[in-house]
Scaffold this motif. Structure first.
Motif, PDB file in Angstrom:
ATOM      1  N   ASN A  66      54.696  34.207  46.869  1.00  9.76           N
ATOM      2  CA  ASN A  66      53.714  35.223  46.517  1.00  9.76           C
ATOM      3  C   ASN A  66      53.221  35.009  45.093  1.00  9.76           C
ATOM      4  OD1 ASN A  66      54.004  36.543  49.028  1.00  9.76           O
ATOM      5  ND2 ASN A  66      55.825  37.601  48.289  1.00  9.76           N
ATOM      6  N   VAL A  67      51.914  34.848  44.958  1.00  5.74           N
ATOM      7  CA  VAL A  67      51.301  34.497  43.675  1.00  5.74           C
ATOM      8  C   VAL A  67      50.320  35.578  43.241  1.00  5.74           C
ATOM      9  CG1 VAL A  67      49.917  32.762  42.459  1.00  5.74           C
ATOM     10  CG2 VAL A  67      51.473  32.055  44.308  1.00  5.74           C
ATOM     11  N   PHE A  68      50.331  35.898  41.957  1.00  8.09           N
ATOM     12  CA  PHE A  68      49.318  36.804  41.396  1.00  8.09           C
ATOM     13  C   PHE A  68      48.538  36.033  40.339  1.00  8.09           C
ATOM     14  CE2 PHE A  68      47.549  40.135  38.697  1.00  8.09           C
ATOM     15  CZ  PHE A  68      47.050  41.006  39.651  1.00  8.09           C
ATOM     16  N   VAL A  69      47.203  36.041  40.472  1.00  9.72           N
ATOM     17  CA  VAL A  69      46.338  35.320  39.541  1.00  9.72           C
ATOM     18  C   VAL A  69      45.567  36.329  38.698  1.00  9.72           C
ATOM     19  CG1 VAL A  69      44.482  33.639  39.297  1.00  9.72           C
ATOM     20  CG2 VAL A  69      46.116  33.430  41.198  1.00  9.72           C
ATOM     21  N   HIS A  70      45.600  36.132  37.394  1.00  9.20           N
ATOM     22  CA  HIS A  70      44.904  37.041  36.483  1.00  9.20           C
ATOM     23  C   HIS A  70      44.263  36.238  35.361  1.00  9.20           C
ATOM     24  CE1 HIS A  70      48.095  36.721  33.331  1.00  9.20           C
ATOM     25  NE2 HIS A  70      48.841  36.442  34.402  1.00  9.20           N
ATOM     26  N   ALA A  71      43.487  36.899  34.545  1.00 13.52           N
ATOM     27  CA  ALA A  71      42.855  36.238  33.400  1.00 13.52           C
ATOM     28  C   ALA A  71      42.323  37.314  32.468  1.00 13.52           C
ATOM     29  CB  ALA A  71      41.727  35.307  33.852  1.00 13.52           C
ATOM     30  N   ALA A  72      42.008  36.923  31.254  1.00 12.99           N
ATOM     31  CA  ALA A  72      41.446  37.853  30.282  1.00 12.99           C
ATOM     32  C   ALA A  72      40.116  38.398  30.795  1.00 12.99           C
ATOM     33  CB  ALA A  72      41.237  37.148  28.942  1.00 12.99           C
ATOM     34  N   ALA A  73      39.797  39.622  30.411  1.00 12.92           N
ATOM     35  CA  ALA A  73      38.576  40.278  30.876  1.00 12.92           C
ATOM     36  C   ALA A  73      37.327  39.468  30.536  1.00 12.92           C
ATOM     37  CB  ALA A  73      38.477  41.678  30.284  1.00 12.92           C
ATOM     38  N   GLU A  74      37.294  38.864  29.344  1.00 15.29           N
ATOM     39  CA  GLU A  74      36.113  38.097  28.943  1.00 15.29           C
ATOM     40  C   GLU A  74      35.911  36.890  29.860  1.00 15.29           C
ATOM     41  OE1 GLU A  74      38.932  37.866  26.022  1.00 15.29           O
ATOM     42  OE2 GLU A  74      38.695  39.874  26.902  1.00 15.29           O
ATOM     43  N   THR A  75      37.012  36.251  30.209  1.00 15.12           N
ATOM     44  CA  THR A  75      36.947  35.083  31.104  1.00 15.12           C
ATOM     45  C   THR A  75      36.441  35.489  32.475  1.00 15.12           C
ATOM     46  OG1 THR A  75      38.806  34.035  29.956  1.00 15.12           O
ATOM     47  CG2 THR A  75      38.293  33.228  32.173  1.00 15.12           C
ATOM     48  N   ARG A  76      36.955  36.587  32.969  1.00 13.63           N
ATOM     49  CA  ARG A  76      36.559  37.044  34.299  1.00 13.63           C
ATOM     50  C   ARG A  76      35.121  37.546  34.320  1.00 13.63           C
ATOM     51  NH1 ARG A  76      39.463  41.321  36.286  1.00 13.63           N
ATOM     52  NH2 ARG A  76      40.284  41.978  34.266  1.00 13.63           N
ATOM     53  N   ALA A  77      34.715  38.203  33.247  1.00 13.92           N
ATOM     54  CA  ALA A  77      33.339  38.698  33.159  1.00 13.92           C
ATOM     55  C   ALA A  77      32.353  37.538  33.197  1.00 13.92           C
ATOM     56  CB  ALA A  77      33.159  39.511  31.884  1.00 13.92           C
ATOM     57  N   GLU A  78      32.653  36.489  32.449  1.00  7.59           N
ATOM     58  CA  GLU A  78      31.773  35.312  32.437  1.00  7.59           C
ATOM     59  C   GLU A  78      31.696  34.685  33.813  1.00  7.59           C
ATOM     60  OE1 GLU A  78      30.697  31.261  32.632  1.00  7.59           O
ATOM     61  OE2 GLU A  78      32.808  31.883  32.804  1.00  7.59           O
ATOM     62  N   ARG A  79      32.819  34.666  34.513  1.00  4.28           N
ATOM     63  CA  ARG A  79      32.863  34.028  35.829  1.00  4.28           C
ATOM     64  C   ARG A  79      32.042  34.795  36.864  1.00  4.28           C
ATOM     65  NH1 ARG A  79      35.783  30.336  38.758  1.00  4.28           N
ATOM     66  NH2 ARG A  79      36.095  30.844  40.971  1.00  4.28           N
TER      67      ARG A  79
END
Length: 207
Positions: A122-135
């Motif tokens: 079971n894997v959870f993938v996350h990232a900083a808000a700025e990174t996700r917003a750009e994506r």
């Protein structure tokens, strides 16, 4: 270690869906995301767009949820709401897919649904808000809402849905084997880490 089933939970915009697909392709095993939606649509008679939206969103108490059910399905619900009926069928489909053999399943509380299995990673993938917003802007374009608001709303719906049907906290480390920051690691490295934690043999993936 006997990881044959990989479940990917992810923050919106973290690239978890892409990571799951890349991992499945590298391992040569089935990847279930859109295909899972289609299978649930066949079982429920619900519109695919409804399943895509409600399959991970906070349950709706509105009677309008039934508007997406195919004609004649209300009797099969046995008094359940459309959301609860969808949950039951979606759970059964996920259990069945895991029984068939190695695969990658994205979202839809698969980690919880398969919690009794000893062969799940079971894997959870996350990232900083700025990174996700750009994506999300790069992939889905701009909308009238700010990227930050879109991230907040989508993740909140997933959090509430997960809590409602599992009683657990979405994204809490103890619910997953590993938690990966895709912004810092990059998608390719996340794939390497996930596939490196499997021990699939050639005979496992020939189906």
């Amino acid at each position: 270690m006997n990881n044959r089933i990989i479940t990917i939970s992810r923050e919106f915009g973290s690239g978890g869906r892409t990571i799951g697909k890349m991992a499945a392709e590298k391992l040569g095993i089935p990847y279930y995301d859109k295909d899972l939606v289609k299978k649930v649509a066949v079982e429920t008679g619900f519109d695919e767009s409804y399943i895509e939206k409600q399959g991970e969103d906070a349950p709706s108490k509105s009677i309008f949820g039934y508007a997406f059910a195919a004609r004649g399905m209300n009797g099969a619900m046995n008094g359940m709401s459309a959301d609860d009926f969808l949950w039951v069928i979606q759970r059964n489909v996920i259990l069945d897919l895991a029984e068939k053999g190695p695969c990658v399943i994205v979202g839809r509380c698969a980690d919880y649904i398969l919690k009794e299995r000893t062969d799940c990673l079971n894997v959870f993938v996350h990232a900083a808000a700025e990174t996700r917003a750009e994506r999300i802007v790069r992939l889905y374009g701009e909308t009238e809402k700010s990227p930050a608001k879109r991230l907040e709303e989508k993740d909140k719906k997933r959090e509430v849905y997960y809590k409602y049907y599992t009683g657990q906290v979405w994204g809490m480390a103890k619910n997953y084997a590993i938690s990966l920051d895709s912004g810092k690691l990059g998608l390719d490295q996340c794939v390497e880490l996930i596939t490196g934690l499997t021990n699939l043999r050639p005979e496992d993936v020939k189906r």
